[in-house]
Design a protein around this motif. Structure first.
Motif, PDB file in Angstrom:
ATOM      1  N   ILE A   1       0.862  -1.183   0.000  1.00 24.75           N
ATOM      2  CA  ILE A   1       0.000   0.000   0.000  1.00 24.75           C
ATOM      3  C   ILE A   1       0.897   1.231   0.000  1.00 24.75           C
ATOM      4  CG2 ILE A   1      -1.722   1.299   1.293  1.00 24.75           C
ATOM      5  CD1 ILE A   1      -2.802  -1.345   2.333  1.00 24.75           C
ATOM      6  N   LEU A   2       0.803   2.029  -1.039  1.00 26.61           N
ATOM      7  CA  LEU A   2       1.643   3.218  -1.209  1.00 26.61           C
ATOM      8  C   LEU A   2       0.804   4.471  -1.002  1.00 26.61           C
ATOM      9  CD1 LEU A   2       4.364   4.531  -2.150  1.00 26.61           C
ATOM     10  CD2 LEU A   2       3.430   4.445  -4.475  1.00 26.61           C
ATOM     11  N   ALA A   3       1.216   5.310  -0.064  1.00 24.62           N
ATOM     12  CA  ALA A   3       0.513   6.575   0.204  1.00 24.62           C
ATOM     13  C   ALA A   3       1.549   7.682   0.308  1.00 24.62           C
ATOM     14  CB  ALA A   3      -0.307   6.472   1.485  1.00 24.62           C
ATOM     15  N   VAL A   4       1.710   8.464  -0.755  1.00 18.24           N
ATOM     16  CA  VAL A   4       2.762   9.485  -0.794  1.00 18.24           C
ATOM     17  C   VAL A   4       2.359  10.578  -1.774  1.00 18.24           C
ATOM     18  CG1 VAL A   4       4.096   8.397  -2.660  1.00 18.24           C
ATOM     19  CG2 VAL A   4       5.289   9.787  -0.937  1.00 18.24           C
ATOM     20  N   GLY A   5       2.956  11.763  -1.608  1.00 18.05           N
ATOM     21  CA  GLY A   5       2.739  12.832  -2.582  1.00 18.05           C
ATOM     22  C   GLY A   5       2.439  14.186  -1.968  1.00 18.05           C
ATOM     23  N   VAL A   6       1.791  14.217  -0.805  1.00 18.56           N
ATOM     24  CA  VAL A   6       1.392  15.516  -0.262  1.00 18.56           C
ATOM     25  C   VAL A   6       2.601  16.372   0.095  1.00 18.56           C
ATOM     26  CG1 VAL A   6       1.197  14.770   2.154  1.00 18.56           C
ATOM     27  CG2 VAL A   6      -0.213  16.652   1.308  1.00 18.56           C
TER      28      VAL A   6
END
Length: 277
Positions: free
Chosen positions: A152-157
């Motif tokens: 699960i990849l959660a990145v960018g902000v």
């Protein structure tokens, strides 16, 4: 009188980028003292991963992370996660991301223990990480030796704050992370989490940029062309009817509290079960 010579040994750690240093002898009292035969022994090459990265970081290029007040803490977290991976090579589920992911161990721990710990999940979140740091971590063994079925990849902000790069560039950074995961773990499926809304007002320019990035990712990973990668966006779950952020869920207009993590987890868990064969 040579019999009065005394040998002193001292272990020292030099700050990053040190090229020269001086050795000074400070004494009190009468008489004369001399400093002679200063040598360096057992010099250990500097670990370049503790050097502060440049301020301008291309979202598609790997850079180590760095906390100014705690220069070794980011690298130590990375090393701790690698050790966690070595002890759990059969972990089927990996969370990889920034502070919202790291927060499963604090504000979201109850939800983690309820929804994801029973699945054997490992959490590899580090606060302030951009796509650059995720790329660096993957290339330096973050997923080495694991046989996970789902990442699960959660990145960018965090790529948004300085405003140095367009939304398309940040999207390319997330895509680069996905491609790197696929390269290192070709048998794994990847679930990409859309960037959560930030900034309280729905008219804040950040909101439009987040919608643009999430839209680009949603169109690319719609489940038709790349079946091993799926995109989901839970952002609307944290908004009030007028589009403002619910402070009951995201008190600082970005990070979930326990209620926010419950919303996140209860929506994420069914997708996880579906994607983990």
């Amino acid at each position: 009188n040579d019999s009065d010579w005394t040998t002193f040994r001292k272990e020292i750690t030099m700050p990053p980028r040190t090229k020269r240093f001086s050795v000074t002898l400070q004494l009190e009292g009468e008489g004369a003292a001399y400093l002679d035969d200063v040598t360096l022994e057992g010099v250990t090459p500097m670990d370049r991963s503790i050097i502060p990265p440049p301020d301008l970081q291309d979202p598609t290029q790997p850079f180590n992370g760095y906390f100014t007040e705690y220069p070794l803490s980011w690298l130590n977290l990375h090393k701790m996660y690698r050790e966690r991976a070595k002890k759990n090579p059969g972990a089927p589920l990996i969370f990889l991301g920034d502070s919202i992911t790291q927060g499963w161990e604090t504000g979201g721990k109850e939800q983690w223990d309820k929804y994801f710990a029973p699945l054997g999940a490992l959490n590899f979140g580090i606060g302030s990480d951009k796509t650059c740091q995720i790329l660096w971590r993957i290339r330096h063994g973050a997923l080495a030796g694991l046989s996970q079925r789902l990442v699960i990849l959660a990145v960018g902000v965090n790529n948004l704050w300085r405003g140095d790069f367009a939304s398309a560039n940040i999207t390319d950074g997330v895509i680069a992370c996905i491609q790197e995961i696929r390269k290192k773990c070709p048998a794994s499926r990847i679930l990409v989490i859309g960037i959560f809304p930030t900034a309280a007002s729905p008219d804040n320019p950040f909101r439009a940029r987040i919608r643009e990035i999430n839209g680009l990712l949603a169109r690319r990973y719609d489940g038709t062309t790349i079946q091993s990668v799926r995109f989901v966006d839970f952002g609307e779950k944290f908004l009030l009817p007028d589009g403002a952020i619910s402070r009951e869920l995201l008190p600082d207009a970005l990070h979930p509290n326990a209620k926010g993590y419950e919303i996140y987890a209860s929506n994420l868990a069914p997708v996880v079960r579906e994607m983990m064969p």
